[in-house]
Design an enzyme around this catalytic site. Structure first.
Site, mmCIF file in Angstrom:
data_model
loop_
_atom_site.group_PDB
_atom_site.id
_atom_site.type_symbol
_atom_site.label_atom_id
_atom_site.label_comp_id
_atom_site.label_asym_id
_atom_site.label_seq_id
_atom_site.Cartn_x
_atom_site.Cartn_y
_atom_site.Cartn_z
ATOM 1 N N SER A 112 -6.818 -4.645 -5.392
ATOM 2 C CA SER A 112 -5.632 -5.472 -5.590
ATOM 3 C C SER A 112 -5.748 -6.262 -6.887
ATOM 4 O O SER A 112 -6.745 -6.921 -7.141
ATOM 5 C CB SER A 112 -5.482 -6.431 -4.410
ATOM 6 O OG SER A 112 -4.333 -7.225 -4.570
ATOM 7 N N GLY A 113 -4.703 -6.159 -7.732
ATOM 8 C CA GLY A 113 -4.693 -6.875 -9.000
ATOM 9 C C GLY A 113 -5.257 -6.089 -10.159
ATOM 10 O O GLY A 113 -5.425 -6.617 -11.257
ATOM 11 N N THR A 117 0.657 -1.186 -9.992
ATOM 12 C CA THR A 117 2.131 -1.207 -10.004
ATOM 13 C C THR A 117 2.678 -1.115 -11.418
ATOM 14 O O THR A 117 3.646 -0.393 -11.677
ATOM 15 C CB THR A 117 2.636 -2.496 -9.317
ATOM 16 O OG1 THR A 117 2.165 -2.499 -7.959
ATOM 17 C CG2 THR A 117 4.149 -2.567 -9.318
ATOM 18 N N ASN A 162 -3.802 -11.587 -6.682
ATOM 19 C CA ASN A 162 -2.820 -10.912 -7.541
ATOM 20 C C ASN A 162 -1.480 -11.636 -7.417
ATOM 21 O O ASN A 162 -0.994 -11.846 -6.308
ATOM 22 C CB ASN A 162 -2.696 -9.444 -7.082
ATOM 23 C CG ASN A 162 -1.767 -8.632 -7.951
ATOM 24 O OD1 ASN A 162 -1.195 -9.147 -8.904
ATOM 25 N ND2 ASN A 162 -1.613 -7.376 -7.622
ATOM 26 N N SER A 165 1.318 -8.801 -5.934
ATOM 27 C CA SER A 165 0.612 -7.827 -5.109
ATOM 28 C C SER A 165 1.590 -7.020 -4.259
ATOM 29 O O SER A 165 2.470 -7.577 -3.607
ATOM 30 C CB SER A 165 -0.381 -8.549 -4.194
ATOM 31 O OG SER A 165 -1.042 -7.626 -3.356
ATOM 32 N N SER A 166 1.446 -5.696 -4.287
ATOM 33 C CA SER A 166 2.266 -4.832 -3.419
ATOM 34 C C SER A 166 1.809 -5.037 -1.987
ATOM 35 O O SER A 166 0.654 -4.770 -1.657
ATOM 36 C CB SER A 166 2.093 -3.360 -3.809
ATOM 37 O OG SER A 166 2.515 -3.139 -5.120
ATOM 38 N N GLY A 389 -3.841 -2.110 -3.039
ATOM 39 C CA GLY A 389 -5.232 -1.858 -3.406
ATOM 40 C C GLY A 389 -6.200 -2.344 -2.351
ATOM 41 O O GLY A 389 -5.863 -3.127 -1.461
ATOM 42 N N GLU A 391 -8.731 -4.533 -0.625
ATOM 43 C CA GLU A 391 -8.797 -5.993 -0.749
ATOM 44 C C GLU A 391 -9.719 -6.612 0.289
ATOM 45 O O GLU A 391 -9.840 -6.120 1.418
ATOM 46 C CB GLU A 391 -7.398 -6.618 -0.668
ATOM 47 C CG GLU A 391 -6.627 -6.348 0.588
ATOM 48 C CD GLU A 391 -5.171 -6.824 0.495
ATOM 49 O OE1 GLU A 391 -4.659 -6.966 -0.629
ATOM 50 O OE2 GLU A 391 -4.573 -7.052 1.554
#
Length: 1102
Positions: A112-113, A117, A162, A165-166, A389, A391
């Protein structure tokens, strides 16, 4: 710029930052990989290759190399031609789809981050730019691009790791026609993190849309939706974070609303979407108090707004959040009773309704995007996987468990296809190979998803949810016990007092088991469904389509069942495509540019398996193709394989490799496939193939263009002649000449081309004489395009490193639509005056008829009015205002003189011009026979008489210089002419260039050299016979050419410029080989390899 050049942002950097492709690292260790990535990252190079795999390091700032310029550079370029870039991978993917007729996908992975994306956005943006298409295709492109801000608003949130973050996964399939135009698409979404709607950790936010609405709502929306400060809402104030650095929620709200508009969501539905978002916020403010062990709404005023926004009855809402309908069976009868809930249960019910509303609204938006770009059938597609991602948080719950499971599956695909499958293929194909060890994470995937022997964590979780009716902690503690019994001995599993630990590929993660069962059950009670089905809004009713009467009995679907099925469906879909990989790396946790945390990066390098990836790629082969596909792709390279190879397929592939001289150590032949080691060898094959196609295409185009041009210029000559008909005398030597258009060879003159637009088409180009206020003539290159007339001169550079050099200067650019009139005399001279509002231009051009006719045509196209043409022997024109002096006017007086030579006599503000009589004003060009034949010299001589030799010291416009004269064209252009002058009709034509110069457009391709470079075999029956005969006789001795018959030759006495396409041009003292002497005076000869007609009285025999 005149010619397309390969320029890039890295090309002027002297400093070399590490290596572009880590396969070239001298040492293959984690430390060396990290050091190389660090060097490049600190020098702002965020992309690096491992073969075809792209490594991307998040820069946490906007980089300068994502412009249209880069799109142009990477389009159609081979991977090694430019520095590593996501555009190179995308272009390769797009071209492979069209070349191999196979679906492609790109798997973007990382924690993540790490920038997944953003990478997906750049991929979709690049495809949108380089693919063609009309309005329908553009609409699909708009939807694909606009789906990003829409789904990000509803599916992304700020987390501690993030800022964007998605919180859901998406797989975007861009569907293409066979021509490569995006004409459809489909988005699959996975596991939205619904729990974020009702609670967030400290320093995190809810989904972006809530904050966008509060910041960007209009005054009317604020009143209608009851919008207040974010601290007022329970669903937003738990984390204490409302703003994100660098994020403008108001601006993004407008982008979100615009995206809904583009996708085709009506204004009415847009308002309903915002009403539901507002309704959820107000639902969260319903709080409960305990009265006699039962829950009651603490402040009934808080019921009004959510009920109003959701279109439901206020009392029914109170009833459904504080009680639940239960079915009880007694003696075979089913009876429904209302059970009052306690405070904890009431809060859970309220949250369940909020989460269900939000999740169903999100599914509706995804479905709306899909409907807007759906296609009835599939041809080709490129899939872009942008998923949450890996995490690790301080407290990791059920959502993190699911997210990390999906990432574990993606890592498995990468291992399967890049490490395992590749090595297995070498063994199967009989390629020499030393196995490379790596960690296969299938053991971790099985630990999570196995059904039996032993059952995986998800199977145990589903069993507990199905058999336990207790809520809360009771079920969770039972789950922990059962997990210990089922998988307690697994090497990748440990227990702790509040949950369990899994040793993922990316490291150990401790999961808190609290809430696992409730979130896995994911049950929405029928009371709440019934409540929402009573809404007065059809849109909200549509979000709850369940038929509660015909409800199926049986084990309900759990969240883990859904995510497991979605993950496996996704894997099977990806396995059907040709995969490409982007491995994203997060360099720090501070989210600041140029901040490098060594240990964090090294950890990611280790768990992403980059070292093993480099080793396999280094020892392996970049390209492999089955023999039939390889032959089909490159068959055009040799006549033996085109159009069909008749022999053994393995031999056919070998024949093609030998034909382009690829070294034997660069490829290996397997049992069914050919393996090519380096990408450069593949690029060589591709380049040779493109050249072959290019050569054949040029041959076809040449023949067609020749035919069209001949017809076009015949027609233009007729039209141009009619412009001057009855108004102006004509020249004997020009009335029947063919129009050429470009007399300067602009395509080979980048120094002139630089002043034009990139794709600006040229109608006419020639060297003319421009006269100033004192009637001094100076050479200018005149170029006529669709909208402008360019006048280009030459000057010496006075300063800087190029001092003393002659440089082209744009002297004037005239907009065609600003030209008010054109003036010419009635005599046979070549003077033209262009009238403009500011000041006029006096020009002299021997191709005036062609120029004026094209100018008339362009003016009519631009202004929808005919250009005014004036014919008079007295012309007045305005001159440019200079300094303090006035502009004023000048006059031209044309009088009858002797012969075809112009005599100029300036007298103050008047220029007297005298010239002899030309052909009558009513002269028209004589119609030629079939023009195509003229180039083959089958029509005999031209229809006009051969011109007489020039008299006096001028020879067709050029003084008779000695042969060793080195007068340069640049000097000619920069020297003004003085005083009266006497010259012939072609006085403005510069001397012809010597062989090898690029002043005129010429075909300089040496076919023999080209064929030698291409190593193209002889073709056709003649070629076969020639090869046979060559093979049967020894090669002739070097330096002993076959004696040839000596033809008569002649020397040019005067310069001559060809007036037609079948005539040759020459300079004084050129030696011409005589092929035919005709009584008409037109002789046929050969000069510099070109054959053509020329006047016999311009030469003397030698």
């Amino acid at each position: 710029m005149g010619s397309k050049e390969r320029y890039h942002w890295q090309s002027h950097n002297v400093k070399q930052s590490g290596v572009d492709d880590m396969v070239l690292l001298s040492k293959i260790t984690e430390e060396a990989i990290v050091e190389n990535l660090k060097k490049r990252y600190l020098d702002d190079y965020i992309f690096t290759y491992i073969g075809s795999v792209l490594i991307s390091v998040n820069p946490f700032k906007q980089m300068p190399y994502f412009t249209d310029r880069e799109i142009e550079i990477y389009q159609g370029a081979a991977q090694y031609e430019n520095p590593p870039h996501i555009y190179a991978l995308t272009d390769n993917m797009y071209r492979n789809m069209l070349i191999d007729a196979e679906n492609q996908c790109v798997i973007i992975s990382g924690e993540s981050g790490a920038g997944k994306t953003v990478a997906a956005k750049y991929i979709m943006g690049y495809i949108s730019k380089v693919s063609g298409g009309g309005s329908k295709v553009q609409h699909v492109k708009d939807i694909i691009l606009q789906s990003n801000p829409l789904l990000e608003a509803f599916g992304n949130a700020k987390t501690v790791r993030n800022n964007n973050s998605s919180r859901f996964g998406k797989y975007v399939e861009i569907q293409f026609s066979r021509g490569g135009e995006p004409d459809g698409g489909k988005i699959s979404n996975f596991l939205l993190e619904k729990s974020r709607v009702v609670s967030q950790n400290e320093n995190e936010r809810n989904f972006h849309i809530y904050y966008q609405l509060l910041e960007g709502a209009s005054a009317e929306q604020v009143e209608n939706l009851g919008i207040a400060d974010p601290t007022y809402y329970f669903y937003l104030n738990q984390s204490g974070t409302y703003k994100v650095d660098g994020t403008d929620d108001k601006k993004e709200f407008n982008e979100t609303m615009n995206a809904m508009q583009v996708i085709g969501i009506t204004a009415e539905i847009q308002m309903m979407v915002l009403q539901i978002i507002g309704g959820i916020l107000h639902l969260g403010n319903i709080s409960f108090t305990e009265v006699g062990n039962y829950a009651e709404v603490e402040n009934e005023a808080h019921l009004a707004f959510p009920a109003f926004l959701l279109g439901i009855n206020e009392m029914k809402l109170r009833e459904k959040v504080t009680s639940r309908k239960m079915d009880s069976k007694w003696g075979g009868k089913t009876e429904s009773i209302n059970m009052t809930l306690n405070v904890e249960q009431a809060g859970y019910t309220r949250d369940a309704l909020s989460k269900a509303l939000y999740a169903r609204l999100f599914d509706y938006l995804v479905d709306a995007v899909n409907k807007a770009m759906q296609k009835p059938y599939e041809e080709y597609s490129i899939g872009v996987l942008d998923i949450y991602g890996f995490e690790i948080f301080q407290k990791n719950g059920f959502e993190q468990f699911c997210i990390n499971f999906v990432n574990e599956k993606l890592q498995q695909i990468f291992i399967e296809l890049t490490l395992k499958a590749e090595q297995e293929e070498y063994v199967q194909e009989g390629i020499k190979w030393t196995p490379i060890q790596y960690f296969n994470n299938k053991i971790v995937c099985d630990l999570i998803e196995n059904k039996l022997n032993p059952p995986g964590i998800m199977s145990v979780l589903d069993d507990v949810c199905a058999t336990m009716h207790a809520t809360g902690e009771g079920a969770d503690s039972t789950l922990l016990q059962k997990l210990q019994a089922a998988v307690g001995g697994h090497e990748h599993f440990n227990s702790w007092n509040q949950g369990f630990i899994i040793h993922h590929y990316a490291g150990k993660v401790s999961y808190d088991v609290n809430g696992f069962c409730e979130r896995n059950r994911d049950v929405l009670f029928t009371d709440l469904i019934e409540l929402m089905q009573t809404s007065e809004y059809p849109f909200i009713q549509m979000l709850f389509p369940e038929n509660l009467q015909n409800e199926k009995k049986g084990r309900p679907t759990t969240a883990s069942m859904k995510i497991k099925k979605q993950a496996n469906d996704l894997v099977s879909k990806l396995m059907k495509c040709t995969p490409h990989y982007i491995r994203c790396i997060k360099p720090n946790e501070t989210k600041r540019p140029r901040d490098w945390e060594e240990s964090r990066v090294k950890h990611q390098v280790e768990y992403l398996g980059l070292k093993e990836n480099i080793r396999v790629r280094r020892a392996g082969f970049a390209y492999r193709r089955a023999f039939p596909k390889f032959i089909q792709r490159y068959a055009i390279l040799t006549p033996e394989t085109w159009p069909y190879w008749r022999g053994d397929e393995r031999q056919g592939a070998l024949h093609l490799l030998h034909s382009v001289n690829i070294d034997t150590d660069q490829y290996q032949m397997g049992k069914t496939k050919v393996f090519v080691k380096n990408p450069e060898s593949l690029f060589l094959l591709e380049e040779m193939r493109e050249r072959k196609f290019d050569k054949f295409a040029r041959t076809i185009q040449k023949a067609w263009r020749k035919y069209i041009a001949q017809r076009k210029y015949e027609q233009m000559r007729e039209e141009a002649s009619s412009i001057l008909y009855n108004f102006k005398e004509r020249r004997r030597n020009s009335i029947n000449r063919n129009f050429v258009g470009d007399y300067l060879g602009i395509e080979d003159r980048p120094e002139l081309r630089q002043f034009l637009g990139k794709r600006e088409r040229i109608d006419f180009a020639d060297s003319v004489t421009k006269f100033d206020r004192r009637f001094k003539g100076i050479k200018r290159d005149l170029i006529l395009s669709a909208k402008y007339i360019y006048l280009i001169g030459r000057e010496k550079v006075k300063k800087g490193p190029e001092k003393g050099q002659i440089k082209e200067i744009l002297k004037r650019r005239i907009e065609i639509q600003n030209i008010t009139a054109v003036s010419m005399s009635t005599r046979q001279d070549d003077f033209v005056v262009l009238h403009e509002p500011e000041y006029d231009s006096l020009l002299e051009s021997i191709f005036k008829t062609e120029f004026v006719s094209l100018l008339c045509k362009r003016t009519e196209e631009l202004t929808h009015q005919k250009l005014q043409l004036k014919f008079a022997d007295s012309i007045q024109f305005k001159i440019k205002k200079e300094g303090w002096g006035g502009g004023g006017t000048r006059n031209l007086i044309f009088t009858r003189g002797q012969g075809d030579m112009v005599v100029l006599k300036p007298a103050g503000k008047t220029l007297n011009i005298s010239i002899g009589d030309g052909l009558p004003k009513n002269s028209k060009p004589t119609r030629k026979g079939v023009v195509a034949q003229s180039r083959r010299f089958t029509k005999g001589t031209p229809n006009r008489a051969a011109p007489p030799p020039p008299s006096g010291q001028c020879r067709n416009g050029a003084p008779r210089f000695p042969q060793n004269n080195q007068t340069k064209q640049d000097q000619t252009y920069s020297r003004p002419m003085k005083g009266p002058r006497i010259c012939t009709i072609s006085s403005e034509m510069p001397s012809l260039p010597k062989q090898g110069a690029t002043t005129k457009a010429r075909r300089t391709t040496n076919n023999d050299a080209n064929m030698e470079f291409m190593k193209v075999p002889d073709q056709g029956v003649a070629g076969v016979q020639r090869r046979r005969s060559v093979s049967q006789r020894p090669l002739p001795g070097v330096g002993r050419p076959k004696p040839q018959t000596q033809r008569p030759r002649c020397r040019a006495l005067y310069q001559y410029t060809g007036q037609d396409v079948d005539e040759i041009s020459f300079n004084v003292n050129d030696i011409i080989e005589i092929l035919l002497e005709d009584p008409s005076g037109w002789w046929k000869g050969r000069l510099h390899g070109k054959e053509g007609l020329f006047p016999g009285n311009y030469v003397e025999k030698i």
